[in-house]
Design an enzyme around this catalytic site. Sequence first.
Site, PDB file in Angstrom:
ATOM      1  N   ASP A  24       0.838  -1.201   0.000  1.00 18.15           N
ATOM      2  CA  ASP A  24       0.000   0.000   0.000  1.00 18.15           C
ATOM      3  C   ASP A  24       0.876   1.255   0.000  1.00 18.15           C
ATOM      4  O   ASP A  24       1.963   1.250   0.571  1.00 18.15           O
ATOM      5  CB  ASP A  24      -0.902  -0.027   1.245  1.00 18.15           C
ATOM      6  CG  ASP A  24      -2.097   0.891   1.097  1.00 18.15           C
ATOM      7  OD1 ASP A  24      -2.280   1.490   0.018  1.00 18.15           O
ATOM      8  OD2 ASP A  24      -2.858   1.027   2.069  1.00 18.15           O
ATOM      9  N   ASN A  72     -10.725  -3.253  -6.258  1.00 13.62           N
ATOM     10  CA  ASN A  72      -9.953  -2.259  -7.018  1.00 13.62           C
ATOM     11  C   ASN A  72     -10.606  -1.879  -8.348  1.00 13.62           C
ATOM     12  O   ASN A  72     -10.216  -0.893  -8.985  1.00 13.62           O
ATOM     13  CB  ASN A  72      -8.513  -2.736  -7.280  1.00 13.62           C
ATOM     14  CG  ASN A  72      -7.605  -2.617  -6.059  1.00 13.62           C
ATOM     15  OD1 ASN A  72      -6.622  -3.347  -5.922  1.00 13.62           O
ATOM     16  ND2 ASN A  72      -7.907  -1.692  -5.160  1.00 13.62           N
TER      17      ASN A  72
HETATM   18  C1  FPP Z   1      -1.746   0.350  -3.304  1.00 11.26           C
HETATM   19  O1  FPP Z   1      -1.341   1.663  -3.523  1.00 11.26           O
HETATM   20  C2  FPP Z   1      -1.319  -0.513  -4.343  1.00 11.26           C
HETATM   21  C3  FPP Z   1      -2.145  -1.135  -5.241  1.00 11.26           C
HETATM   22  C4  FPP Z   1      -3.594  -0.969  -5.256  1.00 11.26           C
HETATM   23  C5  FPP Z   1      -1.638  -2.008  -6.265  1.00 11.26           C
HETATM   24  C6  FPP Z   1      -0.330  -2.672  -6.002  1.00 11.26           C
HETATM   25  C7  FPP Z   1       0.246  -2.881  -7.310  1.00 11.26           C
HETATM   26  C8  FPP Z   1       1.547  -2.858  -7.634  1.00 11.26           C
HETATM   27  C9  FPP Z   1       2.642  -2.730  -6.665  1.00 11.26           C
HETATM   28  C10 FPP Z   1       1.938  -2.941  -9.059  1.00 11.26           C
HETATM   29  C11 FPP Z   1       1.450  -4.141  -9.820  1.00 11.26           C
HETATM   30  C12 FPP Z   1       1.936  -5.422  -9.266  1.00 11.26           C
HETATM   31  C13 FPP Z   1       2.528  -6.420  -9.963  1.00 11.26           C
HETATM   32  C14 FPP Z   1       2.773  -7.714  -9.290  1.00 11.26           C
HETATM   33  C15 FPP Z   1       2.962  -6.288 -11.350  1.00 11.26           C
HETATM   34  P1  FPP Z   1      -2.462   2.778  -3.578  1.00 11.26           P
HETATM   35  O2  FPP Z   1      -2.662   3.125  -5.004  1.00 11.26           O
HETATM   36  O3  FPP Z   1      -3.681   2.322  -2.863  1.00 11.26           O
HETATM   37  O4  FPP Z   1      -1.723   3.918  -2.814  1.00 11.26           O
HETATM   38  P2  FPP Z   1      -2.388   5.069  -1.931  1.00 11.26           P
HETATM   39  O5  FPP Z   1      -3.171   4.389  -0.828  1.00 11.26           O
HETATM   40  O6  FPP Z   1      -1.211   5.823  -1.411  1.00 11.26           O
HETATM   41  O7  FPP Z   1      -3.250   5.876  -2.855  1.00 11.26           O
END
Ligand code: FPP
Length: 236
Positions: A24, A72
């Site tokens: 996250d 998501n």
């Molecule tokens: C949370 O950050 C992260 C996600 C919803 C997606 C995680 C995905 C990756 C690390 C990339 C894709 C993965 C692979 C395996 C290729 P957020 O967007 O919720 O961050 P925030 O809470 O700060 O807005």
Amino acid sequence: MTAVPASTGGAAPYGARHVAIIMDGNGRWAKKRFMPRAFGHKRGVDTVRDIARAARDMGLEALTLYAFSSENWKRPADEIADLMGLLRAFIRNDLAELVSNNTRLKIIGDYQVLAPDIVDLIEDAMARTAGNTGTTLAIALNYGSQQEIARAAAKAAAKGEITPEAIEAELDTACLPPLDLLIRTSGEIRLSNFLLWQAAYAEMWFTEVLWPDFTAAHLREALEQFGARERRFGGR
Ligand code: FPP
């Protein structure tokens, strides 16, 4: 932080076989740099690569990463497209390394509903790494734990019994060792529909570090603290 060996030579590091991570904070990491969220997700994939390598070097049996939840889909279409593009690129670019370093790729979640080309990439990657005996890298895609439990319960019922063991045997994680440690980055303290069943006796480790800043040293710190905890599994 206490010095921790970079590798435990293939043994379960600090007694942990299976670590899962809620990755996250990509968006906040990008925002702090006045960059678009996509930039944070891109750096997040670099961290995925680093942590998968660290897990392998430390001798973890399984690393499960929450990449895309069933919730998501509520995000804007362009962000979903960015995440799917990164997933495609990750499988294409990193498959050779996974094959050669004995990592087995596994997907948990209802990935069949993703774009057909991604489903093909995933199935090819799982088939090509199926015989590998090193770390299992499990990536959760279109994953929701409540949905997983409901699917497993339905399958168990169809076979005639609904017991904890029968449900567990039908979970997407049935091929993975029991979950030892669940990590969440970015300071949020909740499970967000991730591995609810599997976390029954897992230890939890929360850090303020945003996912793109998470390093192998943080993973080692979490494992070291895990190793110092007394796990009683409800006993004394
Ligand atoms: C949370 O950050 C992260 C996600 C919803 C997606 C995680 C995905 C990756 C690390 C990339 C894709 C993965 C692979 C395996 C290729 P957020 O967007 O919720 O961050 P925030 O809470 O700060 O807005």
